[in-house]
Every structure is written in structure tokens, then in C-alpha cells.
Design a protein around this motif. Structure first.
Motif, PDB file in Angstrom:
ATOM      1  N   LEU A 141      -6.659   6.346  -7.731  1.00 39.83           N
ATOM      2  CA  LEU A 141      -7.543   5.496  -8.534  1.00 39.83           C
ATOM      3  C   LEU A 141      -6.946   5.164  -9.893  1.00 39.83           C
ATOM      4  O   LEU A 141      -7.163   4.073 -10.412  1.00 39.83           O
ATOM      5  N   THR A 142      -6.212   6.092 -10.472  1.00 40.83           N
ATOM      6  CA  THR A 142      -5.586   5.782 -11.757  1.00 40.83           C
ATOM      7  C   THR A 142      -4.578   4.646 -11.610  1.00 40.83           C
ATOM      8  O   THR A 142      -4.351   3.899 -12.548  1.00 40.83           O
ATOM      9  N   ALA A 143      -4.018   4.481 -10.421  1.00 44.17           N
ATOM     10  CA  ALA A 143      -3.104   3.362 -10.174  1.00 44.17           C
ATOM     11  C   ALA A 143      -3.847   2.026 -10.216  1.00 44.17           C
ATOM     12  O   ALA A 143      -3.248   0.989 -10.529  1.00 44.17           O
ATOM     13  N   LEU A 144      -5.141   2.043  -9.918  1.00 47.35           N
ATOM     14  CA  LEU A 144      -5.923   0.803  -9.946  1.00 47.35           C
ATOM     15  C   LEU A 144      -6.280   0.370 -11.364  1.00 47.35           C
ATOM     16  O   LEU A 144      -6.628  -0.787 -11.594  1.00 47.35           O
ATOM     17  N   ALA A 145      -6.200   1.310 -12.311  1.00 46.01           N
ATOM     18  CA  ALA A 145      -6.605   1.003 -13.684  1.00 46.01           C
ATOM     19  C   ALA A 145      -5.800  -0.148 -14.288  1.00 46.01           C
ATOM     20  O   ALA A 145      -6.341  -0.917 -15.077  1.00 46.01           O
ATOM     21  N   ALA A 176       0.841  -1.192   0.000  1.00 41.13           N
ATOM     22  CA  ALA A 176       0.000   0.000   0.000  1.00 41.13           C
ATOM     23  C   ALA A 176       0.872   1.237   0.000  1.00 41.13           C
ATOM     24  O   ALA A 176       1.964   1.250   0.546  1.00 41.13           O
ATOM     25  N   SER A 177       0.386   2.297  -0.657  1.00 36.27           N
ATOM     26  CA  SER A 177       1.100   3.569  -0.645  1.00 36.27           C
ATOM     27  C   SER A 177       0.164   4.625  -0.103  1.00 36.27           C
ATOM     28  O   SER A 177      -1.048   4.456  -0.098  1.00 36.27           O
ATOM     29  N   ASP A 178       0.730   5.737   0.372  1.00 36.89           N
ATOM     30  CA  ASP A 178      -0.050   6.773   1.021  1.00 36.89           C
ATOM     31  C   ASP A 178       0.248   8.139   0.423  1.00 36.89           C
ATOM     32  O   ASP A 178       1.344   8.419  -0.013  1.00 36.89           O
ATOM     33  N   ALA A 179      -0.782   9.010   0.445  1.00 34.81           N
ATOM     34  CA  ALA A 179      -0.630  10.431   0.158  1.00 34.81           C
ATOM     35  C   ALA A 179      -1.226  11.148   1.351  1.00 34.81           C
ATOM     36  O   ALA A 179      -2.359  10.889   1.713  1.00 34.81           O
ATOM     37  N   SER A 180      -0.453  12.018   1.988  1.00 35.20           N
ATOM     38  CA  SER A 180      -0.923  12.639   3.225  1.00 35.20           C
ATOM     39  C   SER A 180      -0.717  14.137   3.231  1.00 35.20           C
ATOM     40  O   SER A 180       0.195  14.655   2.622  1.00 35.20           O
ATOM     41  N   ALA A 238      -7.448  -3.936  -5.102  1.00 34.84           N
ATOM     42  CA  ALA A 238      -8.095  -2.817  -5.808  1.00 34.84           C
ATOM     43  C   ALA A 238      -8.933  -1.992  -4.838  1.00 34.84           C
ATOM     44  O   ALA A 238     -10.122  -1.765  -5.036  1.00 34.84           O
ATOM     45  N   ARG A 239      -8.272  -1.522  -3.801  1.00 31.49           N
ATOM     46  CA  ARG A 239      -8.977  -0.836  -2.720  1.00 31.49           C
ATOM     47  C   ARG A 239      -8.222   0.409  -2.275  1.00 31.49           C
ATOM     48  O   ARG A 239      -7.005   0.395  -2.158  1.00 31.49           O
ATOM     49  N   LEU A 240      -8.995   1.476  -2.018  1.00 36.30           N
ATOM     50  CA  LEU A 240      -8.451   2.701  -1.423  1.00 36.30           C
ATOM     51  C   LEU A 240      -9.112   2.885  -0.068  1.00 36.30           C
ATOM     52  O   LEU A 240     -10.263   2.505   0.116  1.00 36.30           O
ATOM     53  N   ALA A 241      -8.407   3.500   0.854  1.00 32.00           N
ATOM     54  CA  ALA A 241      -8.986   3.922   2.122  1.00 32.00           C
ATOM     55  C   ALA A 241      -8.658   5.397   2.281  1.00 32.00           C
ATOM     56  O   ALA A 241      -7.500   5.800   2.126  1.00 32.00           O
ATOM     57  N   ILE A 242      -9.690   6.197   2.553  1.00 32.78           N
ATOM     58  CA  ILE A 242      -9.522   7.640   2.705  1.00 32.78           C
ATOM     59  C   ILE A 242      -9.810   8.003   4.152  1.00 32.78           C
ATOM     60  O   ILE A 242     -10.778   7.523   4.734  1.00 32.78           O
ATOM     61  N   SER A 247      -4.758   5.519   1.364  1.00 32.87           N
ATOM     62  CA  SER A 247      -3.977   4.284   1.325  1.00 32.87           C
ATOM     63  C   SER A 247      -4.437   3.476   0.125  1.00 32.87           C
ATOM     64  O   SER A 247      -5.638   3.288  -0.082  1.00 32.87           O
ATOM     65  N   VAL A 248      -3.489   2.998  -0.664  1.00 34.02           N
ATOM     66  CA  VAL A 248      -3.790   2.238  -1.869  1.00 34.02           C
ATOM     67  C   VAL A 248      -3.363   0.793  -1.662  1.00 34.02           C
ATOM     68  O   VAL A 248      -2.227   0.526  -1.282  1.00 34.02           O
TER      69      VAL A 248
END
Length: 151
Positions: free
Chosen positions: A48-52, A2-6, A28-32, A22-23
């Protein structure tokens, strides 16, 4: 992995609630978490583009930890829905926080998005009717003034 943007945003009591995405590409899941607003919505779309490229047919966004959402956050959810459809996928908004779930119902996005509420989220509106706010000019029992028509 998983990767994060904070980043951080203010909350009414003066503290900080960190914004985090969190990706989990394996599922194929994000947590906000935090404030899903104009300053942070682009992080969700980038994630989300990473999930494509994952090959999954179902993308999920867990929003249980969202403490605030504005129009940009809602727009990001609709854009995410369209992005998923363009890639032949379905988007599911899982465990919406009470504030997000209420806002989605009030603006009618429950008719567009696949919302999967959990026990801690507000229940879906009964009979398909939108919930009315508990405070403010639209609440039940609030007196409404009539304005006379101009001559």
C-alpha cells in the motif's frame, strides 16, 4: 506492471495455500490471496505504501481469494484505511471473501471500512444488524447457564 510478495501457510487439509499480494500501481489496486494473518499482514502494508506515490484518489484491495484472516489482517485493513486518508485517498475493500466479510461484520469494521461485496461474497447484514455466528456459544438457540452471584 504488477509485483508480488509471496509465502505459504498451512491449511486444515494439510495442503499449502500460497500467500500473495499483487500490486497494480496503474490502477491503484492490490489483490490478496491466501492467509491474511500476522505473518503476512506487513506485506499488504508495504504494498500500500507503493500506492501513495501514484496520484490516484481511490485505492482498492481485492480480497476475494483470502482464505483466512486474523486480528493482524483486520488491523492491517484499518491501518490501510488510515494510510489512505492521510494521503487524501479513499480505500475500498472489494469482493471480500466470505470468511473476511463475516469477520468484518462481526467486529463492526463495516462501519469504518468501505466494503464493496460481489456476488460470491456474503451479503451485507440486513437492516444494519451484525450477523450472529452459526456455531458456538453465541449462536441462536444455544442454552446459556446463569451463574449465581457470590454471597
Amino acid at each position: 506492471m504488477a509485483s508480488d510478495a509471496s509465502s505459504a501457510g498451512p491449511v486444515p487439509d494439510g495442503g499449502q495455500v500460497p500467500f500473495q499480494v499483487s500490486v497494480d500501481p496503474e490502477h491503484a489496486r492490490l489483490a490478496i490471496s491466501g492467509e491474511f494473518d500476522r505473518e503476512h499482514a506487513h506485506h499488504v502494508l508495504a504494498a500500500l505504501t507503493a500506492l501513495a506515490g501514484t496520484g490516484h484518489r481511490r485505492w482498492a484491495i481485492d480480497t476475494a481469494q483470502v482464505v483466512f484472516c486474523d486480528a493482524a489482517g483486520l488491523r492491517a485493513l484499518v491501518t490501510a484505511h488510515h494510510l489512505a486518508r492521510r494521503h487524501g485517498c479513499e480505500l475500498v475493500v472489494e469482493r471480500p471473501s466470505p470468511c473476511l466479510h463475516r469477520l468484518v461484520l462481526l467486529v463492526g469494521l463495516d462501519q469504518v471500512l468501505d466494503i464493496r461485496a460481489a456476488g460470491s461474497a456474503a451479503p451485507p447484514a440486513a437492516g444494519g444488524h451484525r450477523l450472529q455466528p452459526s456455531t458456538g456459544p453465541l449462536r441462536a438457540g444455544h442454552p446459556v447457564r446463569t451463574v449465581p452471584a457470590g454471597d
